[in-house]
Scaffold this motif. Sequence first.
Motif, PDB file in Angstrom:
ATOM      1  N   LYS A   1       6.851 -10.801 -12.279  1.00  0.00           N
ATOM      2  CA  LYS A   1       8.053 -10.096 -11.822  1.00  0.00           C
ATOM      3  C   LYS A   1       7.937  -9.776 -10.330  1.00  0.00           C
ATOM      4  O   LYS A   1       8.887  -9.983  -9.566  1.00  0.00           O
ATOM      5  CB  LYS A   1       8.241  -8.804 -12.619  1.00  0.00           C
ATOM      6  CG  LYS A   1       9.460  -7.993 -12.190  1.00  0.00           C
ATOM      7  CD  LYS A   1       9.610  -6.725 -13.034  1.00  0.00           C
ATOM      8  CE  LYS A   1      10.824  -5.914 -12.595  1.00  0.00           C
ATOM      9  NZ  LYS A   1      10.964  -4.670 -13.400  1.00  0.00           N
ATOM     10  N   ALA A   2       6.766  -9.299  -9.913  1.00  0.00           N
ATOM     11  CA  ALA A   2       6.569  -8.896  -8.520  1.00  0.00           C
ATOM     12  C   ALA A   2       6.797 -10.056  -7.562  1.00  0.00           C
ATOM     13  O   ALA A   2       7.496  -9.922  -6.553  1.00  0.00           O
ATOM     14  CB  ALA A   2       5.180  -8.305  -8.326  1.00  0.00           C
ATOM     15  N   VAL A   3       6.206 -11.197  -7.874  1.00  0.00           N
ATOM     16  CA  VAL A   3       6.296 -12.319  -6.936  1.00  0.00           C
ATOM     17  C   VAL A   3       7.691 -12.950  -6.923  1.00  0.00           C
ATOM     18  O   VAL A   3       7.997 -13.736  -6.023  1.00  0.00           O
ATOM     19  CB  VAL A   3       5.226 -13.389  -7.224  1.00  0.00           C
ATOM     20  CG1 VAL A   3       3.824 -12.803  -7.085  1.00  0.00           C
ATOM     21  CG2 VAL A   3       5.405 -14.014  -8.601  1.00  0.00           C
ATOM     22  N   SER A   4       8.524 -12.590  -7.892  1.00  0.00           N
ATOM     23  CA  SER A   4       9.901 -13.105  -7.896  1.00  0.00           C
ATOM     24  C   SER A   4      10.835 -12.225  -7.079  1.00  0.00           C
ATOM     25  O   SER A   4      11.984 -12.598  -6.836  1.00  0.00           O
ATOM     26  CB  SER A   4      10.430 -13.182  -9.338  1.00  0.00           C
ATOM     27  OG  SER A   4      10.700 -11.884  -9.859  1.00  0.00           O
ATOM     28  N   LEU A   5      10.341 -11.062  -6.643  1.00  0.00           N
ATOM     29  CA  LEU A   5      11.176 -10.114  -5.916  1.00  0.00           C
ATOM     30  C   LEU A   5      10.996 -10.262  -4.411  1.00  0.00           C
ATOM     31  O   LEU A   5       9.901 -10.584  -3.939  1.00  0.00           O
ATOM     32  CB  LEU A   5      10.811  -8.683  -6.324  1.00  0.00           C
ATOM     33  CG  LEU A   5      11.117  -8.280  -7.766  1.00  0.00           C
ATOM     34  CD1 LEU A   5      10.486  -6.932  -8.083  1.00  0.00           C
ATOM     35  CD2 LEU A   5      12.626  -8.220  -7.989  1.00  0.00           C
ATOM     36  N   PRO A   6      12.053  -9.990  -3.633  1.00  0.00           N
ATOM     37  CA  PRO A   6      11.890  -9.982  -2.176  1.00  0.00           C
ATOM     38  C   PRO A   6      11.040  -8.801  -1.738  1.00  0.00           C
ATOM     39  O   PRO A   6      10.871  -7.824  -2.470  1.00  0.00           O
ATOM     40  CB  PRO A   6      13.332  -9.840  -1.666  1.00  0.00           C
ATOM     41  CG  PRO A   6      14.060  -9.165  -2.780  1.00  0.00           C
ATOM     42  CD  PRO A   6      13.424  -9.675  -4.050  1.00  0.00           C
ATOM     43  N   LEU A   7      10.473  -8.912  -0.541  1.00  0.00           N
ATOM     44  CA  LEU A   7       9.689  -7.812   0.009  1.00  0.00           C
ATOM     45  C   LEU A   7      10.565  -6.572   0.090  1.00  0.00           C
ATOM     46  O   LEU A   7      11.726  -6.635   0.476  1.00  0.00           O
ATOM     47  CB  LEU A   7       9.175  -8.175   1.396  1.00  0.00           C
ATOM     48  CG  LEU A   7       8.370  -9.470   1.529  1.00  0.00           C
ATOM     49  CD1 LEU A   7       7.895  -9.655   2.955  1.00  0.00           C
ATOM     50  CD2 LEU A   7       7.206  -9.478   0.563  1.00  0.00           C
ATOM     51  N   GLY A   8       9.996  -5.434  -0.292  1.00  0.00           N
ATOM     52  CA  GLY A   8      10.772  -4.205  -0.228  1.00  0.00           C
ATOM     53  C   GLY A   8      10.329  -3.211  -1.275  1.00  0.00           C
ATOM     54  O   GLY A   8       9.328  -3.404  -1.984  1.00  0.00           O
ATOM     55  N   GLU A   9      11.081  -2.135  -1.388  1.00  0.00           N
ATOM     56  CA  GLU A   9      10.684  -1.012  -2.227  1.00  0.00           C
ATOM     57  C   GLU A   9      10.582  -1.391  -3.702  1.00  0.00           C
ATOM     58  O   GLU A   9       9.681  -0.935  -4.406  1.00  0.00           O
ATOM     59  CB  GLU A   9      11.686   0.141  -2.050  1.00  0.00           C
ATOM     60  CG  GLU A   9      11.237   1.450  -2.691  1.00  0.00           C
ATOM     61  CD  GLU A   9       9.906   1.947  -2.155  1.00  0.00           C
ATOM     62  OE1 GLU A   9       9.142   2.535  -2.953  1.00  0.00           O
ATOM     63  OE2 GLU A   9       9.621   1.742  -0.963  1.00  0.00           O
ATOM     64  N   GLU A  10      11.500  -2.232  -4.183  1.00  0.00           N
ATOM     65  CA  GLU A  10      11.459  -2.600  -5.605  1.00  0.00           C
ATOM     66  C   GLU A  10      10.175  -3.354  -5.935  1.00  0.00           C
ATOM     67  O   GLU A  10       9.532  -3.088  -6.955  1.00  0.00           O
ATOM     68  CB  GLU A  10      12.685  -3.448  -5.954  1.00  0.00           C
ATOM     69  CG  GLU A  10      12.802  -3.746  -7.459  1.00  0.00           C
ATOM     70  CD  GLU A  10      14.028  -4.567  -7.798  1.00  0.00           C
ATOM     71  OE1 GLU A  10      14.174  -4.920  -9.001  1.00  0.00           O
ATOM     72  OE2 GLU A  10      14.846  -4.858  -6.898  1.00  0.00           O
ATOM     73  N   ARG A  11       9.803  -4.263  -5.068  1.00  0.00           N
ATOM     74  CA  ARG A  11       8.568  -5.009  -5.290  1.00  0.00           C
ATOM     75  C   ARG A  11       7.352  -4.079  -5.211  1.00  0.00           C
ATOM     76  O   ARG A  11       6.433  -4.171  -6.023  1.00  0.00           O
ATOM     77  CB  ARG A  11       8.443  -6.119  -4.249  1.00  0.00           C
ATOM     78  CG  ARG A  11       7.208  -6.994  -4.431  1.00  0.00           C
ATOM     79  CD  ARG A  11       7.289  -8.205  -3.530  1.00  0.00           C
ATOM     80  NE  ARG A  11       6.165  -9.098  -3.715  1.00  0.00           N
ATOM     81  CZ  ARG A  11       6.094 -10.314  -3.214  1.00  0.00           C
ATOM     82  NH1 ARG A  11       7.095 -10.797  -2.513  1.00  0.00           N
ATOM     83  NH2 ARG A  11       5.040 -11.052  -3.408  1.00  0.00           N
TER      84      ARG A  11
ATOM     85  N   TYR B   1       0.846  -1.200   0.000  1.00  0.00           N
ATOM     86  CA  TYR B   1       0.000   0.000   0.000  1.00  0.00           C
ATOM     87  C   TYR B   1       0.881   1.249   0.000  1.00  0.00           C
ATOM     88  O   TYR B   1       1.862   1.342   0.732  1.00  0.00           O
ATOM     89  CB  TYR B   1      -0.897  -0.008   1.231  1.00  0.00           C
ATOM     90  CG  TYR B   1      -1.642   1.291   1.458  1.00  0.00           C
ATOM     91  CD1 TYR B   1      -2.743   1.624   0.675  1.00  0.00           C
ATOM     92  CD2 TYR B   1      -1.231   2.192   2.446  1.00  0.00           C
ATOM     93  CE1 TYR B   1      -3.424   2.821   0.886  1.00  0.00           C
ATOM     94  CE2 TYR B   1      -1.906   3.383   2.664  1.00  0.00           C
ATOM     95  CZ  TYR B   1      -3.001   3.693   1.872  1.00  0.00           C
ATOM     96  OH  TYR B   1      -3.672   4.874   2.082  1.00  0.00           O
ATOM     97  N   ASP B   2       0.516   2.212  -0.844  1.00  0.00           N
ATOM     98  CA  ASP B   2       1.258   3.470  -0.939  1.00  0.00           C
ATOM     99  C   ASP B   2       0.312   4.618  -0.594  1.00  0.00           C
ATOM    100  O   ASP B   2      -0.592   4.938  -1.365  1.00  0.00           O
ATOM    101  CB  ASP B   2       1.810   3.655  -2.355  1.00  0.00           C
ATOM    102  CG  ASP B   2       2.591   4.948  -2.532  1.00  0.00           C
ATOM    103  OD1 ASP B   2       2.674   5.731  -1.568  1.00  0.00           O
ATOM    104  OD2 ASP B   2       3.109   5.187  -3.639  1.00  0.00           O
ATOM    105  N   PRO B   3       0.474   5.252   0.551  1.00  0.00           N
ATOM    106  CA  PRO B   3      -0.451   6.320   0.945  1.00  0.00           C
ATOM    107  C   PRO B   3      -0.419   7.532   0.017  1.00  0.00           C
ATOM    108  O   PRO B   3      -1.359   8.330   0.000  1.00  0.00           O
ATOM    109  CB  PRO B   3       0.018   6.691   2.356  1.00  0.00           C
ATOM    110  CG  PRO B   3       1.428   6.213   2.440  1.00  0.00           C
ATOM    111  CD  PRO B   3       1.508   4.997   1.571  1.00  0.00           C
ATOM    112  N   ALA B   4       0.643   7.670  -0.775  1.00  0.00           N
ATOM    113  CA  ALA B   4       0.748   8.806  -1.693  1.00  0.00           C
ATOM    114  C   ALA B   4       0.125   8.514  -3.069  1.00  0.00           C
ATOM    115  O   ALA B   4      -0.016   9.423  -3.895  1.00  0.00           O
ATOM    116  CB  ALA B   4       2.218   9.193  -1.875  1.00  0.00           C
TER     117      ALA B   4
END
Length: 594
Positions: A530-540, A396-399
Amino acid sequence: MFMRHQTVVCIFIMLLSTFPLHIAQAANPADLNKVVRQAFEAADDGFDMAKTQNFYSGWVSEAIFEPLLSYDYLARPARLLPLSAESMPEVTEQGKVFTFKIKPGIYFAPDPAFKGKKHELTAQDYVYTFKRLLDPVNRSPNASFIEGKIVGLDDVVAKAKKSGKFDYDTPVAGLKAVDKYTLRIELKATDYNFLYVVAYGGFGAVAREVIEAYGDQTGLHPVGTGPYMIEKYLPRSKIVLTANPEYRGYTWDFKSTGSARDEEIVRQMKGKKMPQVGKVDISIIEEEQSRWLAFQDSQLDIDKLPQSAATAALDGIALKPELVNQGIKMDRVTDAGIVFTIFNMRDPVVGGYTKEKIALRRAIGMAYSYEDEIAQMRLGQAIRSEMIIPKDVVGYDPAYRSSLAYDIKLANKLLDHFGYKRGADGYRNNPDGSPLTLKKTVEPAAIYKVQSEIYKRGLDKIGLRIEFPVSNFADNLKAASACKLNMWGGAWNADFPDGENFLQLLYGPKAGAGNHACYESPAYDALFRKAVSLPLGEERNKVYAQMNRQVEADTPWIVHTSRIRSWLYRPWITGYKKHPILHSDWAFIDVEKH
């Protein structure tokens, strides 16, 4: 940012640090004289979780079936803990191999399918449960949770699609019962949400004997290892649960988060042998006013305050004195969920990916007043949702701000530009001159009449005709699953607290099996993978935001609001706290004499 392997280690250390339920080996301590009476605002569609994503089916199934993991009752944000597993799993090979040890002495509820014998829960039951979700005959809307993830399982699925029969006895390298109580799962690639997946109710253990005994009627005969079992079931009317005599029980020992409410709950519940509640009596009451009257008349012990009663029951966000004086209490939470409008992308009227069809859907979205929904339909009991991922869910991104804002002027320009010309009656036709009528299917509750009026007011301003066929929720869900509705109103609450759980609802391979928009976008699907292959964090999280923009560009959905829930409960209900993920709370609470 951590490197990939470092992130895996940190995530799994965090998950492994949670504490287990303290299980007592006595028989189910529930008191059959302690009854909780509750109401559902829509009907279930049976209790075979391999075949449904119905919210109310899942609510009841949580009390019947047990996944390997579950959630801490009090912890916020939601925190995993072992359920049928002895402890959190051993995680090796950088998060690709999970080894679960199952508690000995867990038994399924008694059922004729067992032919008079007790059936102990084993690792093989979980192997069978996982396989069922990918059996093509079940068309499971939950298949995508593990589809393409477990080593060797896709090969068995492919053979089943060719032969027409799933071979449950074929060994799968990545899904093994190492011994009676040891389950080993090997993934093809690291899945940073896999432990959340394992905790989802759809992975609650079922017994092969039961499934084979009841065939197509498995949804009417749920048999699990959880604290409750079905005593009475009248579809679309009544569900009565009773204590499962084989349930092992546990001692209530959850830790306070430090809030005054948690401290009170701990004082009320700590040390009790659980569950205490012996029966759960659920009535299906779709009409809000009827449900509110039933609660006021003390026919219900726990109920979600109907939105139509908000002004009668609340002073701002507090209960009115007349309710407080009755000892009624309230737990007020914002859903970890969203409400949205679904367009059937295969429908000849609103579906399709051409520019004019996208323009039509976007214009519909711009003609809908979210402020009116919050004020008139929700009576202030909601907040605007700007993105698919709700507040308090990872991603979730509040902005973030949606590009589909209420704008009648721009909506009219868009329709004019793409050739939706007005006829003599002021309503628009298709670009080819054929009549254009939208059909948004709704449920019979009064709030949907209000929403229909909001839709019609806006669409009249841009010259679009709309009709509102009425049918019940269970039938609408089946029709949407078969890609047969034109437009429909959907809602989704988190199965686990990560944005993937919401974004998978529009993943192309799930079209017709949980993807009710039947949306198939190569661009969106590539971003999802792509998303599910990334670790939790800003890039995902950035990829999650891109997926939201892609959905806005194609508009298979219009995202509306997240609802604020005011859960009311009578003074004799103790230990009550609404969980953001779990819905079945009967095994965590108590009923005092009254």
